[in-house]
Design an enzyme around this catalytic site. Sequence first.
Site, PDB file in Angstrom:
ATOM      1  N   ASP A  99       0.850  -1.183   0.000  1.00 26.23           N
ATOM      2  CA  ASP A  99       0.000   0.000   0.000  1.00 26.23           C
ATOM      3  C   ASP A  99       0.888   1.236   0.000  1.00 26.23           C
ATOM      4  OD1 ASP A  99      -2.578   1.528   0.497  1.00 26.23           O
ATOM      5  OD2 ASP A  99      -1.462   2.061   2.303  1.00 26.23           O
ATOM      6  N   ASP A 101       0.436   5.274   0.157  1.00 23.44           N
ATOM      7  CA  ASP A 101      -0.541   6.313   0.461  1.00 23.44           C
ATOM      8  C   ASP A 101       0.179   7.653   0.492  1.00 23.44           C
ATOM      9  OD1 ASP A 101      -2.386   8.070   1.971  1.00 23.44           O
ATOM     10  OD2 ASP A 101      -3.508   6.217   2.303  1.00 23.44           O
ATOM     11  N   ASP A 278       3.548   1.099   3.159  1.00 30.29           N
ATOM     12  CA  ASP A 278       3.012   0.960   4.511  1.00 30.29           C
ATOM     13  C   ASP A 278       3.282  -0.462   4.996  1.00 30.29           C
ATOM     14  OD1 ASP A 278       1.501   0.718   6.821  1.00 30.29           O
ATOM     15  OD2 ASP A 278      -0.225   1.798   6.028  1.00 30.29           O
TER      16      ASP A 278
END
Length: 373
Positions: A99, A101, A278
Amino acid sequence: MSQVPDPVRVGRKYFQAYYRGAEAAEVYVTSLPNREFAFSYFGEEGMRRHISFGRLEELVEHLRAAVPRHVFYSTAYYRDPGAKDMEEKGWLGADLVFDIDVDHVDTTCKELHDKWGCKTCGASGWGGVAVCPRCGGEAIERHTWVCETCINVARDEVLKLVDFLEMDFGFSSHELLVTFSGHRGFHVHVEASEVRELGQDSRREIVDYVKGLGLDVRFLTAKTRSGYKLRYETPLGWYGRVARWVLIKVGSEDPVLSLSEWQSILEESVLREAAAVDEKVTIDTKRLIRLPNSLHGKTGLRVAPFTVHELENSDVVDRAKVFMKGEVVVQLEEGPKRVLDVELEAGKALTLPTYVALYLLLNGAKLLRFDTR
């Protein structure tokens, strides 16, 4: 001036129109009978999970009939994905998922669209802060938005990660699926059989590698009579990345430098080349992740899938837009100055594309007017 409509009612109407036209070929999920699904619905709190489908057509029918606000599926494969107890599901393995972000990346555009408020002293402002600049408190409430600038910054991080996965770990681009999350980042799925049985420790080591954590300049270099040089001459791995940056900084392919100079080069290469992933998502072997081609309930944008080539050559916002027909006149009491690919101004009546107006409504903008044309 018209009354601002209920986001639940409006959102469900638009999402229903989208899912009514859903086709099985557009719903991308492998090994569907072994995946757990979870849904959030308009007007409901929380999430309904431990749901499974035997056939793709059953999932599509559920999307059409139930009109979920958010759709998730498990990165894990289970013997019985519908079991309510996690221990009874029978874990069979999990995809390797990353992930990225924009919250984890510094961007100047946050000053234009992210608001923060301190729960301790009441101070507030625009931009990204870790602690309150007035009282130093860490209890910060945030209202975040996304624009083209931060999406493109997050995309650059994805491409750095793809370089690691292809060049360092040997995965083919055909084994990688990239999706725009529908809001503030991207997910990268590796569905190769070689990664399915990796445990949390192994996945954490992969995260550390792509983030450049734990690199020691003493192991990358070898001592000579007059200083230090790279231990191996190779274009691969972190050796290759450090070699590129020493060429940029020093202008030599094989320089002899002091250990402190090499440390500076290493820090520069990590700053420029590491991927901001992440860790919590990657090490979680039972993670729920957004279903490709579903809609994000806070934005109305599509969880758009990309091949690596498409990601390099496509406009992400254009691919994620769904509700292109019509316009809406909105008036912001206060709010972001920029979202997606549109500039905004509070207090004025603005005629906006439907996809932008819906994003403002679903993500909780303070609206004084919302008139559909």
